[in-house]
Design a protein around this motif. Structure first.
Motif, PDB file in Angstrom:
ATOM      1  N   GLU A  49     -14.397  -4.931   8.652  1.00 42.68           N
ATOM      2  CA  GLU A  49     -13.338  -5.061   7.645  1.00 42.68           C
ATOM      3  C   GLU A  49     -11.968  -4.877   8.267  1.00 42.68           C
ATOM      4  O   GLU A  49     -10.994  -5.535   7.885  1.00 42.68           O
ATOM      5  N   ILE A  52     -11.215  -8.177  10.402  1.00 40.50           N
ATOM      6  CA  ILE A  52     -11.006  -9.424   9.677  1.00 40.50           C
ATOM      7  C   ILE A  52      -9.598  -9.534   9.095  1.00 40.50           C
ATOM      8  O   ILE A  52      -9.165 -10.605   8.669  1.00 40.50           O
ATOM      9  N   LYS A  53      -8.853  -8.420   9.123  1.00 38.21           N
ATOM     10  CA  LYS A  53      -7.498  -8.415   8.556  1.00 38.21           C
ATOM     11  C   LYS A  53      -6.394  -8.429   9.612  1.00 38.21           C
ATOM     12  O   LYS A  53      -5.214  -8.298   9.278  1.00 38.21           O
ATOM     13  N   GLU A  67     -11.146 -15.430   5.188  1.00 36.81           N
ATOM     14  CA  GLU A  67     -12.204 -14.460   5.480  1.00 36.81           C
ATOM     15  C   GLU A  67     -13.432 -15.148   6.067  1.00 36.81           C
ATOM     16  O   GLU A  67     -14.086 -14.613   6.970  1.00 36.81           O
ATOM     17  N   GLU A  70     -12.574 -16.276   9.784  1.00 42.67           N
ATOM     18  CA  GLU A  70     -12.558 -15.130  10.689  1.00 42.67           C
ATOM     19  C   GLU A  70     -13.950 -14.518  10.849  1.00 42.67           C
ATOM     20  O   GLU A  70     -14.307 -14.029  11.918  1.00 42.67           O
ATOM     21  N   ASP A  71     -14.741 -14.552   9.793  1.00 40.62           N
ATOM     22  CA  ASP A  71     -16.094 -14.011   9.863  1.00 40.62           C
ATOM     23  C   ASP A  71     -16.913 -14.767  10.903  1.00 40.62           C
ATOM     24  O   ASP A  71     -17.608 -14.157  11.734  1.00 40.62           O
TER      25      ASP A  71
END
Length: 325
Positions: A49, A52-53, A67, A70-71
Motif C-alpha cells: 500500500e 503503490i502511492k 492502482e 502500479e500493481d
C-alpha cells in the motif's frame, strides 16, 4: 496455538469455568499479534500500500486505473500498456519472449486475462512495456522479506509485553493446578486482575522469578527494532524518515544518504517516464508521471543538500583565489 486453545475446561470448576469461558471468547475475538503468519500477511499488504502511492499519473485513460497499472509493475517488475479492440487502452500483465539483441530486451510480448483473449504483440509498436526499474525487478521479494521481519518483531513485542505483567512463573506437577493457572493467564493477557481458584496453588507450584530477564526493557528494545526495520524498508525504496541517529549525522552523511534516496526513486521514476513518453508517441495521449506530493520532499531535500554542497565548493574556490592573490 493460542493459550486459550490449550485449556481443558473439564478440569475447571464453577465460577472459574464460566469466567474463563467468557475471557476465552474475548481473547479469541482479538487479533492474535503473536501469530507470525497473520502478521506477515498484514505487513505484506501494508508495505505494498505504501509502494503503490509513490507515483502519481496525470491524464491516464479512464480504462487504466493507476492502482491496477502500479500493481502489475510492482508485482511483476514490468507491465504492458496496449490498445485492446474491446476495452480500449488497458494495462496488462505482459509476458515478454523472443530473442533480443540484449538480455531483458525481448522483442515480443503476449498477455491473457479472464476478460481479454491472449495477444502476441510487438514491443514498441503494439505494446509498451512499463518497467519498475532499469533491471525490471519485482518488489515482491523486498516486501516479503521485510513483512516477515516486521511480523517477527510484532510477535516478539506482544510476547514481551504480556510477559512484563508476570512476576513469577510456576512449575506444576498436577494437571488441575496447571489448568487453573492457564485460566488465570487468559485474564492476565486481557489486562484483568483475576484470582486462581485453587487453595493449594502456592504450595503446589515451584515459582521462578521471571522479571530477572527485564521483559519490560526488552519490549521497548523490540519496538525500536521494529521501527528500524520499517525505516530500512522505506530507505531501500528511496523514502527518508526521521531517525534518532539523524541529529548526530554530519552534513556529508546527510548528503550521501539523500543522494542514495534519490537514486532509488529516480531509477523507478525514469523508467515510468520513459514508458509514458513512448505511450504518448504511439497512441497520441498526454500521460505524465511524477512523484506524489507526499514524496516530493525527498527531491527537495536532495536539491537543498546539493545546493549547499555547491555553495560550499564555490566558497572554497573563492577562498583559495583570495589566498593565492
Amino acid at each position: 496455538m493460542a493459550l486459550s486453545d490449550m485449556i481443558d475446561f473439564l478440569k475447571l470448576r464453577g465460577k472459574q469455568k464460566s469466567n474463563t469461558l467468557a475471557n476465552k471468547a474475548k481473547y479469541d475475538m482479538m487479533e492474535d499479534t503473536t501469530d507470525v503468519f497473520k502478521g506477515y500477511l498484514y505487513y505484506k499488504n501494508f508495505l505494498f500500500e505504501k509502494l503503490i502511492k509513490i507515483f502519481k499519473y496525470e491524464n491516464l485513460p479512464s480504462t487504466i486505473p493507476q492502482e491496477a497499472l502500479e500493481d502489475y509493475i510492482l508485482h511483476f517488475g514490468f507491465a504492458g500498456i496496449t490498445n485492446n479492440e474491446k476495452f480500449g487502452m488497458v494495462a496488462v500483465p505482459a509476458t515478454k519472449y523472443g530473442v533480443g539483441l540484449y538480455p531483458r530486451f525481448e522483442p515480443l510480448a503476449q498477455y491473457c486475462t479472464p476478460l481479454m483473449q491472449g495477444k502476441n504483440l510487438v514491443v514498441g509498436k503494439d505494446i509498451v512495456i512499463v518497467k519498475n526499474n532499469a533491471y525490471q525487478l519485482s518488489c515482491v521479494p523486498l516486501v516479503e522479506r521485510y513483512a516477515r521481519q516486521l511480523a517477527d518483531a510484532d510477535s516478539s513485542i506482544t510476547i514481551a509485553l504480556e510477559n512484563a505483567r508476570i512476576n513469577l512463573v510456576p512449575n506444576f506437577d498436577d494437571e488441575e493446578s496447571a489448568e487453573s493457572y492457564k485460566a488465570y493467564m487468559i485474564a492476565n493477557r486481557l489486562g484483568q486482575v483475576d484470582t486462581v481458584m485453587d487453595s493449594s496453588f502456592i504450595q503446589k507450584g515451584n515459582f521462578v522469578d521471571f522479571q530477572k530477564n527485564n521483559q519490560s526493557t526488552l519490549g521497548l528494545s523490540l519496538v525500536e527494532t521494529r521501527n528500524e526495520i520499517l525505516r530500512s524498508f522505506l530507505l531501500e525504496i528511496g523514502i527518508t524518515v526521521a531517525s534518532d541517529k539523524r541529529e548526530r549525522m554530519v552534513v556529508d552523511e546527510v548528503n550521501i544518504n539523500s543522494q542514495l534516496l534519490m537514486f532509488n526513486l529516480h531509477d523507478m521514476l525514469d523508467a515510468r517516464k520513459e514508458a509514458m513518453d513512448m505511450v504518448n508517441k504511439i497512441y497520441g495521449t498526454n500521460i505524465s508521471v511524477d512523484l506524489s506530493e507526499e514524496y516530493k520532499f525527498v527531491k527537495s531535500l536532495v536539491d537543498y543538500t546539493t545546493a549547499d554542497k555547491v555553495a560550499k565548493e564555490n566558497r572554497g574556490e573563492r577562498n583559495a583565489e583570495t589566498q593565492n592573490t
